[in-house]
Write a protein that holds these residues in place. Sequence first.
Motif, PDB file in Angstrom:
ATOM      1  N   SER A   1      54.122 113.602   7.722  1.00 38.75           N
ATOM      2  CA  SER A   1      53.495 112.753   8.992  1.00 38.75           C
ATOM      3  C   SER A   1      54.426 112.555  10.022  1.00 38.75           C
ATOM      4  O   SER A   1      55.865 112.463   9.731  1.00 38.75           O
ATOM      5  CB  SER A   1      53.130 111.434   8.300  1.00 38.75           C
ATOM      6  OG  SER A   1      52.537 110.543   9.318  1.00 38.75           O
TER       7      SER A   1
ATOM      8  N   GLN B   1      47.902 112.042   1.617  1.00 41.74           N
ATOM      9  CA  GLN B   1      47.443 110.542   0.760  1.00 41.74           C
ATOM     10  C   GLN B   1      46.588 110.914  -0.348  1.00 41.74           C
ATOM     11  O   GLN B   1      45.435 111.297   0.178  1.00 41.74           O
ATOM     12  CB  GLN B   1      46.904 109.542   1.876  1.00 41.74           C
ATOM     13  CG  GLN B   1      46.483 108.193   1.314  1.00 41.74           C
ATOM     14  CD  GLN B   1      47.787 107.354   0.775  1.00 41.74           C
ATOM     15  OE1 GLN B   1      48.863 107.520   1.389  1.00 41.74           O
ATOM     16  NE2 GLN B   1      47.496 106.665  -0.310  1.00 41.74           N
TER      17      GLN B   1
ATOM     18  N   ASP C   1      43.617 110.243  -2.856  1.00 43.48           N
ATOM     19  CA  ASP C   1      42.347 109.270  -2.751  1.00 43.48           C
ATOM     20  C   ASP C   1      41.673 109.270  -4.206  1.00 43.48           C
ATOM     21  O   ASP C   1      41.253 110.278  -4.675  1.00 43.48           O
ATOM     22  CB  ASP C   1      41.306 109.802  -1.722  1.00 43.48           C
ATOM     23  CG  ASP C   1      40.212 108.712  -1.639  1.00 43.48           C
ATOM     24  OD1 ASP C   1      40.387 107.972  -0.967  1.00 43.48           O
ATOM     25  OD2 ASP C   1      39.154 109.314  -2.232  1.00 43.48           O
TER      26      ASP C   1
ATOM     27  N   TYR D   1      43.738 114.673  -2.254  1.00 43.61           N
ATOM     28  CA  TYR D   1      44.462 114.351  -1.279  1.00 43.61           C
ATOM     29  C   TYR D   1      43.917 114.700   0.130  1.00 43.61           C
ATOM     30  O   TYR D   1      43.273 115.765   0.157  1.00 43.61           O
ATOM     31  CB  TYR D   1      46.071 115.156  -1.278  1.00 43.61           C
ATOM     32  CG  TYR D   1      46.970 114.398  -2.250  1.00 43.61           C
ATOM     33  CD1 TYR D   1      48.073 113.500  -2.034  1.00 43.61           C
ATOM     34  CD2 TYR D   1      46.890 114.998  -3.445  1.00 43.61           C
ATOM     35  CE1 TYR D   1      49.037 113.051  -2.641  1.00 43.61           C
ATOM     36  CE2 TYR D   1      47.814 114.620  -4.624  1.00 43.61           C
ATOM     37  CZ  TYR D   1      49.040 113.621  -4.226  1.00 43.61           C
ATOM     38  OH  TYR D   1      49.941 113.225  -5.108  1.00 43.61           O
TER      39      TYR D   1
ATOM     40  N   LYS E   1      48.345 106.973   7.493  1.00 45.15           N
ATOM     41  CA  LYS E   1      47.466 107.271   6.388  1.00 45.15           C
ATOM     42  C   LYS E   1      46.110 106.988   6.871  1.00 45.15           C
ATOM     43  O   LYS E   1      44.871 107.316   6.349  1.00 45.15           O
ATOM     44  CB  LYS E   1      47.843 106.826   5.208  1.00 45.15           C
ATOM     45  CG  LYS E   1      47.930 105.309   5.011  1.00 45.15           C
ATOM     46  CD  LYS E   1      48.427 104.795   3.683  1.00 45.15           C
ATOM     47  CE  LYS E   1      48.719 103.348   3.716  1.00 45.15           C
ATOM     48  NZ  LYS E   1      47.504 102.410   3.836  1.00 45.15           N
TER      49      LYS E   1
END
Length: 532
Positions: A145, A153, A155, A161, A168
């Motif tokens: 990032s 990220q 989930d 991801y 995020k």
Amino acid sequence: MLKKHQWWQEGVVYQIYPRSFQDGNGDGVGDLAGIRQRLDYLAWLGVDAIWISPIYPSPMADFGYDVSNYTDIHPLFGTLDDFDALLAEAHARGMRLILDFVPNHTSDQHPWFAESRASRDNPKHDWYIWRDPAPDGGPPNNWLSSFGGSGWQYDAARGQYYYHAFLKEQPDLNWRNPAVQDAMLDAMRFWLDRGVDGFRIDVIWHLIKDEDFRHNPDNPEYEAHMGEHRRLLSTYNTDRPEVHDVIARMRELLDHYPDRMMVGEIYLPVERLVTYYGTGAGGVHLPFNFQLIGMAWDPALIRAAIDQYEAALPPHGWPNWVLGNHDNHRIASRVGAAQTRLAAMLLLTLRGTPTLYYGDELGMTDVPISPQQVQDPLEKNMPGLGLGRDPARSPMQWDDSVNAGFSTAEPWLPMAADYRDVNVRAQARDPHSLLHLYRKLIHLRDDWDALAIGRYRGFSAGAQLVGYLREHENERLLVLLNFDAAQQVVDLGDLLCGEILLSTSLKREGEPVAQTLLLDGFEGVIVRASCN
């Protein structure tokens, strides 16, 4: 001056960071009503277009660059009626309005993302970039990032991801999906139908990612002070060849509307930057040229950068130059107060479209931000590296009253300590101020085709100087900029006579010039050549 080019070629663009320009309702944050209050100032200054950073509904995780609705206005800034009124009043003053558009990512609060993360068989399941975990359960690849840490990220709802190039809370859209493209073009069409004159497209070189999701290579020039996000080269998550197909669709949409344009935010080397002009009429009108922001303030480097850029431009490419914006340290802090006048003359006399950042015309500097005052998520995620953008986003300094005339309430970011002396009212009263220099330079561009649309030709003037000619038909202007604190004598060679149109000192207008010219330390001049 006869109008032989498009407005965005001849004009000067002025960037407004709306939270910090003018508070119209007394809540400490700038808004659309506040911008309307200051339109007469912008008309007096002479700018041709205003670019407004994002004003859409947003949770403000990244101060508007996390959009939750592309076709409305955040209540913090006003309403759609307020926007329409601002647009109408700007147009009535002969100014255009460029809207910031953020297509790479949305907020995680956007309804599209809520649907996408709900299940793998939702109609919008592939509107964002989802990937299964790596065999060890970790992120799918090593992409980082820009705000620090992994770009992936997890989930739990989907067991996958999602990719986020920034926070995020800012999941990246899947621009390989035609439905995403159609939805975003519809959003652009909404604003074009309302009458906006163009878009500044945020991180446009990010839109397409590698379809094979290959790992990014190590950055051989990485040093810790650069921030973790620069540890890898962004080879596979930015600047992919297919991005130009997406841009071509945007351009096709804009071309259905008269006199519209788009600027692309692109931080790439010149040889890659110029590819975003596309072939023929398929690219962005102006890929932002940020060379003067990132390079050392050195005359040899600047001369080389100008020549390299001019040589790299495609035949249909119109140049542009930028000295400051909301993501970088202010020009006065980068080069020092003594050279702010020189910087102004450089920006406003180079060939192409210049973009000013609000407050630079006053010499506003970075404002120190204590840890307790930090707002920028970039600084919060990577503290202590000097990457935070809050210092360059402090409120505009209008006068010497409380809060510099910006607001009747405590501003969202602290005011500069020098605002009682460095402000619009004080400098408007001083005919030798930096503000008046900016105004004179902008108005000279209106008076002289050579400055607005003329050719560029380098002029050899010595190691500590940058010199160039701007020429159009029978107009011939010589720009000389002394980057040294000491006086410099310039041999004009075959440019035998003329007169000074403008000096950065604002004290030499009309002075005759013949054969040689003496420049004071850090002085710049524009000479009208009347014979040779």
